[in-house]
Write a protein that holds these residues in place. Structure first.
Motif, mmCIF file in Angstrom:
data_model
loop_
_atom_site.group_PDB
_atom_site.id
_atom_site.type_symbol
_atom_site.label_atom_id
_atom_site.label_comp_id
_atom_site.label_asym_id
_atom_site.label_seq_id
_atom_site.Cartn_x
_atom_site.Cartn_y
_atom_site.Cartn_z
ATOM 1 N N ASN A 181 0.804 -1.558 0.283
ATOM 2 C CA ASN A 181 -0.072 -0.333 -0.368
ATOM 3 C C ASN A 181 0.693 1.136 0.802
ATOM 4 N N GLY A 182 1.798 1.062 -0.313
ATOM 5 C CA GLY A 182 3.125 2.204 0.105
ATOM 6 C C GLY A 182 3.771 2.279 1.148
ATOM 7 N N PHE A 183 4.389 2.835 1.597
ATOM 8 C CA PHE A 183 5.618 2.698 2.877
ATOM 9 C C PHE A 183 5.415 3.585 4.464
ATOM 10 N N TYR A 184 5.925 3.745 5.303
ATOM 11 C CA TYR A 184 5.318 4.004 6.673
ATOM 12 C C TYR A 184 6.860 4.998 6.860
ATOM 13 N N ILE A 185 7.021 5.987 7.853
ATOM 14 C CA ILE A 185 8.223 6.132 8.029
ATOM 15 C C ILE A 185 7.544 6.908 9.402
ATOM 16 N N SER A 186 8.916 6.428 10.622
ATOM 17 C CA SER A 186 8.269 7.380 11.816
ATOM 18 C C SER A 186 10.050 7.377 13.439
ATOM 19 N N ALA A 187 9.996 8.280 13.546
ATOM 20 C CA ALA A 187 10.720 9.104 14.084
ATOM 21 C C ALA A 187 11.443 8.967 15.427
ATOM 22 N N GLY A 188 11.968 8.606 16.004
ATOM 23 C CA GLY A 188 11.068 8.967 17.258
ATOM 24 C C GLY A 188 11.913 10.504 18.067
ATOM 25 N N SER A 189 12.464 10.899 19.828
ATOM 26 C CA SER A 189 12.401 11.577 19.938
ATOM 27 C C SER A 189 13.325 12.860 19.639
ATOM 28 N N PHE A 190 13.268 14.266 19.229
ATOM 29 C CA PHE A 190 14.149 15.111 19.014
ATOM 30 C C PHE A 190 14.859 15.907 19.763
ATOM 31 N N ASP A 191 14.115 15.704 21.410
ATOM 32 C CA ASP A 191 14.409 16.457 22.082
ATOM 33 C C ASP A 191 15.516 16.266 22.320
ATOM 34 N N PRO A 192 16.344 15.640 22.779
ATOM 35 C CA PRO A 192 17.912 15.413 22.728
ATOM 36 C C PRO A 192 18.774 16.424 21.848
ATOM 37 N N LEU A 193 18.478 15.973 20.682
ATOM 38 C CA LEU A 193 19.215 17.057 19.605
ATOM 39 C C LEU A 193 18.915 18.704 20.171
ATOM 40 N N ILE A 194 17.711 18.389 20.409
ATOM 41 C CA ILE A 194 17.278 20.011 20.633
ATOM 42 C C ILE A 194 18.048 20.850 22.057
ATOM 43 N N ILE A 195 17.919 19.829 22.296
ATOM 44 C CA ILE A 195 18.946 20.628 23.802
ATOM 45 C C ILE A 195 20.505 20.272 23.290
ATOM 46 N N GLY A 196 20.519 19.397 23.181
ATOM 47 C CA GLY A 196 22.402 19.821 22.152
ATOM 48 C C GLY A 196 22.621 20.681 21.484
ATOM 49 N N LEU A 197 21.690 20.913 20.310
ATOM 50 C CA LEU A 197 21.971 22.239 20.092
ATOM 51 C C LEU A 197 21.817 23.400 20.635
#
Length: 74
Positions: A43-59
């Motif tokens: 039927n297609g594809f499905y992409i899901s990612a997790g939390s990006f909070d550590p990346l934002i805090i790191g920035l």
């Protein structure tokens, strides 16, 4: 001077983000864990990612680390 500032910025980003993801996975804290799913089916594809909070805090931490480094050694 610019190379050292770059090294401080990237180093603090990698260290902070890595430590937060590590803490998230060690103590099972969902908003500090990174999950990645990639599913392909007829039927297609499905992409899901997790939390990006550590990346934002790191920035944010790397921004302040660079400002402190430039102010201290200027």
């Amino acid at each position: 001077m610019k190379l050292k500032s770059f090294i401080v910025t990237i180093g603090s980003l990698v260290l902070t983000t890595g430590m937060l993801y590590l803490i998230g996975h060690m103590f099972t804290i969902p908003w500090l864990m990174f999950h990645h799913k990639y599913i392909v089916n007829g039927n297609g594809f499905y992409i899901s990612a997790g939390s990006f909070d550590p990346l934002i805090i790191g920035l944010i931490v790397s921004f302040f680390a660079e400002k402190i480094y430039v102010y201290k050694f200027h």
